[in-house]
Design a protein around this motif. Structure first.
Motif, PDB file in Angstrom:
ATOM      1  N   ASP A  70      -1.037   7.062   3.608  1.00 60.08           N
ATOM      2  CA  ASP A  70      -0.327   7.689   4.718  1.00 60.08           C
ATOM      3  C   ASP A  70      -1.096   8.891   5.243  1.00 60.08           C
ATOM      4  N   ARG A  73      -3.936   7.545   7.270  1.00 58.00           N
ATOM      5  CA  ARG A  73      -3.411   7.083   8.560  1.00 58.00           C
ATOM      6  C   ARG A  73      -3.235   8.245   9.522  1.00 58.00           C
ATOM      7  N   ARG A  74      -2.684   9.339   9.050  1.00 58.05           N
ATOM      8  CA  ARG A  74      -2.465  10.516   9.885  1.00 58.05           C
ATOM      9  C   ARG A  74      -3.794  11.094  10.372  1.00 58.05           C
ATOM     10  N   GLU A 103      -6.003  -1.452   7.581  1.00 61.02           N
ATOM     11  CA  GLU A 103      -4.748  -1.488   8.340  1.00 61.02           C
ATOM     12  C   GLU A 103      -4.371  -0.121   8.892  1.00 61.02           C
ATOM     13  N   VAL A 104      -4.680   0.950   8.156  1.00 63.05           N
ATOM     14  CA  VAL A 104      -4.345   2.289   8.652  1.00 63.05           C
ATOM     15  C   VAL A 104      -5.479   2.885   9.478  1.00 63.05           C
ATOM     16  N   GLY A 105      -6.559   2.122   9.674  1.00 67.12           N
ATOM     17  CA  GLY A 105      -7.611   2.548  10.590  1.00 67.12           C
ATOM     18  C   GLY A 105      -8.909   3.000   9.971  1.00 67.12           C
TER      19      GLY A 105
END
Length: 260
Positions: A70, A73-74, A103-105
């Motif tokens: 997470d 991702r941020r 998936e989160v980049g």
């Protein structure tokens, strides 16, 4: 996925360019934004140790993977540069962790071998590269060998270099574009690693007061130098020094900039 694929290609190209890729590792959104806004910065790398510390966890996959991802991702969402994630030893499933990172980049990642048996370590590299292919991304795996930092007590420099080269070549054959050798800081060792693994194939970490300057690493043929947890320690050192000065009756540094 097109934007992610483009960033991945950009990151891969930065590793093969004549100019060394210098990555000041980040750990949260504001550190990522500050580094990304620094002239000359072309990509970002997260530091697993630093992200774990941010949430009060010890290094070594103690931070829950969901929480770790997470934050990545941020960071990815806050900047326009390619981001590579340190996902330690893969959290028990290197391929799945790489898939989730994509998936989160994230478009690249560090994977520790922890000196596992070579066939097992190679299988992990292959799993990560397969995850990238399945996602349509040229994932930039910085395949880490712990040949220096986990070497047997009394191992010579020559023995450590030989083991790093043995493992590094195997990881390149498995598809990794570059090999990360933390703990290699001496000029002769780094030169031997570049000779054995390849020009623009070796990456190292910059250790305060010990490592060679980036310009000298570039001359040796190193592809990339990162800073790991040390950039966070630089920030925390400045924080503690400022706090001590104020508590002692002084003031905050006059050169403080409004970076947030």
């Amino acid at each position: 996925m097109t934007d992610v694929a483009t960033r991945a290609r950009t990151l891969l190209d930065l590793h093969t360019a004549p100019e060394i890729l210098v990555l000041a590792n980040v750990w949260d959104v504001v550190s990522a934004q500050v580094v990304a806004a620094t002239p000359g910065v072309r990509a970002l790398a997260t530091a697993s140790h630093s992200i774990a510390s941010t949430f009060g966890y010890a290094d070594g996959e103690n931070i829950p993977l969901d929480l770790h991802l997470d934050m990545v991702r941020r960071i990815v969402a806050a900047v326009d540069l390619p981001v590579t994630m340190d996902f330690e030893a893969g959290y028990g499933d290197a391929g799945e962790t790489a898939r989730r990172a994509i998936e989160v980049g994230a478009v690249g990642g560090n994977l520790e071998d922890q000196l596992r048996p070579l066939d097992e370590a190679v299988a992990n590299v292959e799993a990560v590269m397969r995850a990238g292919r399945d996602a349509g991304v040229e994932f930039v795996l910085n395949a880490r060998t712990d040949a220096f930092v986990r070497a047997a007590e009394g191992a010579t420099s020559e023995e450590k270099v030989a083991e790093a080269v043995r493992r590094g070549r195997a990881y390149l054959e498995a598809g990794a574009p570059v090999v990360f050798v933390p703990g290699a800081v001496q000029r002769d060792d780094i030169a031997a690693l570049v000779e054995g693994i390849g020009v623009r194939r070796v990456t190292v970490i910059s250790v305060p007061g010990v490592s060679l300057p980036a310009r000298e690493l570039q001359e040796l043929g190193v592809a990339r130098v990162s800073t790991g947890p040390f950039t966070q320690r630089v920030a925390l050192t400045a924080l503690q020094d400022a706090a001590a000065e104020v508590v002692a009756g002084g003031v905050l540094p006059s050169g403080t900039r409004p970076l947030n």
